[in-house]
Design a protein around this motif. Structure first.
Motif, mmCIF file in Angstrom:
data_model
loop_
_atom_site.group_PDB
_atom_site.id
_atom_site.type_symbol
_atom_site.label_atom_id
_atom_site.label_comp_id
_atom_site.label_asym_id
_atom_site.label_seq_id
_atom_site.Cartn_x
_atom_site.Cartn_y
_atom_site.Cartn_z
ATOM 1 N N THR A 1 0.848 -1.192 0.000
ATOM 2 C CA THR A 1 0.000 0.000 0.000
ATOM 3 C C THR A 1 0.883 1.242 0.000
ATOM 4 O O THR A 1 2.105 1.159 -0.041
ATOM 5 N N GLY A 2 0.228 2.392 0.059
ATOM 6 C CA GLY A 2 0.977 3.638 0.018
ATOM 7 C C GLY A 2 1.326 3.999 -1.414
ATOM 8 O O GLY A 2 0.876 3.367 -2.370
ATOM 9 N N SER A 3 2.128 5.017 -1.557
ATOM 10 C CA SER A 3 2.466 5.512 -2.882
ATOM 11 C C SER A 3 3.794 4.939 -3.369
ATOM 12 O O SER A 3 4.619 4.480 -2.585
ATOM 13 N N ILE A 4 3.978 4.975 -4.673
ATOM 14 C CA ILE A 4 5.278 4.653 -5.256
ATOM 15 C C ILE A 4 6.184 5.846 -4.959
ATOM 16 O O ILE A 4 5.796 6.992 -5.206
ATOM 17 N N PRO A 5 7.383 5.644 -4.409
ATOM 18 C CA PRO A 5 8.236 6.782 -4.055
ATOM 19 C C PRO A 5 8.432 7.732 -5.233
ATOM 20 O O PRO A 5 8.702 7.295 -6.352
#
Length: 399
Positions: A292-296
């Protein structure tokens, strides 16, 4: 040696191709028999090659008496029963191939004998596609000459023994599709240990993690840990300390959480590409997990610029597609499908001229697909499932 070979033949229950027809007690010179090679000076049997002969039956323990044997190739036969512990007496053996990939019976069963530790000259061991079970013998560390180990597709279980790390000449270890479990032992990073290891295949096992430091594996290029219950990227953070690592498969490993940026921020190895094997494709696969979260946003600088494939498909990644991916100008395949990504496809991607495959389907993207090659040459399946996307190969954008 002649009597040993006749005992081997006597144990065979079926020889449909008549591979052993020339093996007759009436023919006293066994060196002329099919598949048999003898030393020109001593007359002792040094090679037995009957691969692809469809022989059926057990493997006679008598073969352990062929003390000069260097090559035993019996793959693609239909042997059953256990591996004879007596084979461990063959101290001159260089190559042992007992692959049973064509066997309808499942091939050899039972354990790999502890006595195999006596095969100190062995350079290649292939017992793939059998039904071997039990643990890897701790004596495996005594096989100091071993360069190629193939135990692929068996039922070997338990932990990898610490002694495995003593195989300083081992370049290729294929242990995939077994029941190996637990963490890879810390001994893997022992100084002077697995210094030759370039390829480590452990896919489809029950591995849960590996050492935090693998910096002594100076030749490790390719690691496949796909389909193992690893659970967290933190459990495989040590991979990023192997200085020559360029190909990593962590697909379907139950990876969850938003740890992608922290994992990559440890620093992906910058390998000496001139030393890489021709078999290697610089790539990272984290597909089919629950990240989850964003792609850096800076992923284009976190990864080396020679990466050719990046697969982050089928996760729960959100946010926008980082334009910094355009820095990875050697990318051939970029797979970001089946996530929750939003926004547009960055216009900077027009610099990715080497792309052969591109997939952003089933996200939440919008805007115009870059109207340049190669993006206009990919078919609809690369973009479908994004209600807001438009432009070739999808319908034209509203004016």
């Amino acid at each position: 040696d002649r009597q040993v070979l006749l005992r081997f033949k006597a144990a065979i229950t079926r020889d449909p191709n008549q591979a052993l027809a020339s093996w007759s007690a009436k023919r006293t010179n066994c060196c002329s028999w099919n598949g048999v090679t003898c030393d020109g000076i001593t007359g002792r049997v040094v090679s037995l090659n009957l691969d692809g002969s469809s022989l059926q039956g057990p493997l006679s323990p008598s073969l352990g008496s062929l003390s000069s044997l260097q090559i035993l190739e019996l793959y693609e036969n239909f042997f059953t029963g256990s591996l004879p512990p007596s084979l461990g007496n063959l101290s001159n053996l260089i190559k042992l191939c007992l692959d049973s990939s064509t066997s309808p019976s499942g091939g050899f069963s039972g354990p790999i004998p502890e006595s195999f530790g006596g095969l100190t000259s062995l350079q290649m061991l292939d017992v793939s596609y059998n039904s071997l079970s039990g643990p890897l013998p701790s004596s495996i560390g005594n096989m100091k000459s071993l360069q190629h180990l193939r135990i692929y597709n068996n039922k070997i279980g338990g932990a990898i023994p610490a002694s495995f790390a003593r195989l300083s000449n081992l370049g290729n270890a294929d242990l995939g599709f077994n029941n190996l479990s637990g963490r890879i032992p810390d001994s893997f990073n022992a100084a002077g240990g697995l210094v030759s290891l370039a390829f480590l295949y452990l896919e489809n096992n029950r591995i849960t993690g590996l050492p935090d430091n693998l910096s002594n594996l100076k030749n490790l290029q390719w690691v496949d840990l796909g389909n193992n219950p690893i659970g967290s990227l933190g459990n495989v953070a040590g991979l990023l300390t192997a200085p020559q690592l360029v190909q990593v498969d962590l697909s379907n490993c139950g990876l969850s959480g938003s740890g992608l940026e922290a994992w990559l921020a440890r620093g992906f190895p910058r390998a000496d590409t001139e030393r890489l094997s021709d078999d290697v494709t610089p790539s990272i696969s984290l597909a089919n997990n629950a990240l989850t979260g964003s792609i850096p946003s800076n992923i284009g600088s976190l990864l080396p610029d020679y990466i050719q494939r990046l697969d982050l498909s089928n996760n729960g990644l959100s946010g926008q597609i980082p334009s910094s991916l355009a820095n990875l100008t050697t990318l051939s395949f970029l797979e970001l499908d089946r996530n929750k990504l939003k926004g547009s496809i960055p216009s900077a991607f027009s610099s990715l001229t080497y792309l052969q495959g591109f997939n952003v389907s089933y996200n939440r993207l919008s805007g115009t697909i870059p109207q340049v090659v190669p993006f206009t040459t990919f078919d609809v399946s690369s973009y479908q499932g994004n209600a807001g996307l438009c432009g070739t190969p999808l319908p034209a954008c509203p004016t």
